[in-house]
Write a protein that holds these residues in place. Structure first.
Motif, PDB file in Angstrom:
ATOM      1  N   CYS A  19      14.583  53.991  34.449  1.00  0.00           N
ATOM      2  CA  CYS A  19      13.397  54.848  34.363  1.00  0.00           C
ATOM      3  C   CYS A  19      12.110  54.038  34.459  1.00  0.00           C
ATOM      4  O   CYS A  19      11.062  54.470  33.960  1.00  0.00           O
ATOM      5  N   GLU A  22       9.045  55.797  36.311  1.00  0.00           N
ATOM      6  CA  GLU A  22       8.480  56.892  35.522  1.00  0.00           C
ATOM      7  C   GLU A  22       7.652  56.353  34.358  1.00  0.00           C
ATOM      8  O   GLU A  22       6.587  56.891  34.045  1.00  0.00           O
ATOM      9  N   GLN A  47       6.653  64.352  31.316  1.00  0.00           N
ATOM     10  CA  GLN A  47       7.819  65.208  31.535  1.00  0.00           C
ATOM     11  C   GLN A  47       8.820  64.522  32.461  1.00  0.00           C
ATOM     12  O   GLN A  47      10.034  64.596  32.242  1.00  0.00           O
ATOM     13  N   GLU A  51      12.660  63.579  31.344  1.00  0.00           N
ATOM     14  CA  GLU A  51      13.840  64.002  32.104  1.00  0.00           C
ATOM     15  C   GLU A  51      14.679  62.811  32.539  1.00  0.00           C
ATOM     16  O   GLU A  51      15.905  62.847  32.499  1.00  0.00           O
ATOM     17  N   CYS A  52      14.030  61.748  32.946  1.00  0.00           N
ATOM     18  CA  CYS A  52      14.753  60.548  33.365  1.00  0.00           C
ATOM     19  C   CYS A  52      15.502  59.941  32.191  1.00  0.00           C
ATOM     20  O   CYS A  52      16.675  59.563  32.314  1.00  0.00           O
ATOM     21  N   ARG A  54      16.512  61.446  29.553  1.00  0.00           N
ATOM     22  CA  ARG A  54      17.552  62.360  29.113  1.00  0.00           C
ATOM     23  C   ARG A  54      18.793  62.275  29.994  1.00  0.00           C
ATOM     24  O   ARG A  54      19.915  62.388  29.513  1.00  0.00           O
ATOM     25  N   THR A  55      18.600  62.064  31.292  1.00  0.00           N
ATOM     26  CA  THR A  55      19.722  62.078  32.231  1.00  0.00           C
ATOM     27  C   THR A  55      20.225  60.687  32.592  1.00  0.00           C
ATOM     28  O   THR A  55      21.272  60.576  33.208  1.00  0.00           O
TER      29      THR A  55
END
Length: 79
Positions: A19, A22, A47, A51-52, A54-55
């Motif tokens: 990430c 980001e 955001q 998301e990065c 989280r996944t």
């Protein structure tokens, strides 16, 4: 001082943070706006980072030997 039996292993490939872009985007947004608490200005960047994170797959980093381990290992060769 010369140590005959020391071998140097080649460096392994460096892994890139999943990430990183980001995070850089969000930090850049904070730097551009000058206010870390500006919710509306950096909401898109935060955001995307959320998301990065989280996944992104989580992998456990292998423990590297400490400096004490290396000193003890090399101490055998210095005597």
């Amino acid at each position: 001082m010369h140590i005959k039996r020391i071998k140097v292993r080649p460096k392994k490939n460096v892994t890139v943070a999943p990430c990183g872009p980001e995070l850089a985007s969000m930090l850049g947004c904070w730097a551009a706006n000058g206010d870390l608490h500006s919710i509306n200005a950096c909401s898109q960047a935060s955001q995307a980072l959320f998301e990065c994170m989280r996944t992104a797959p989580m992998k456990m980093a292998a423990r590297r030997p400490t400096i004490n381990y290396h000193l003890a290992r090399l101490g055998k060769n210095l005597k």
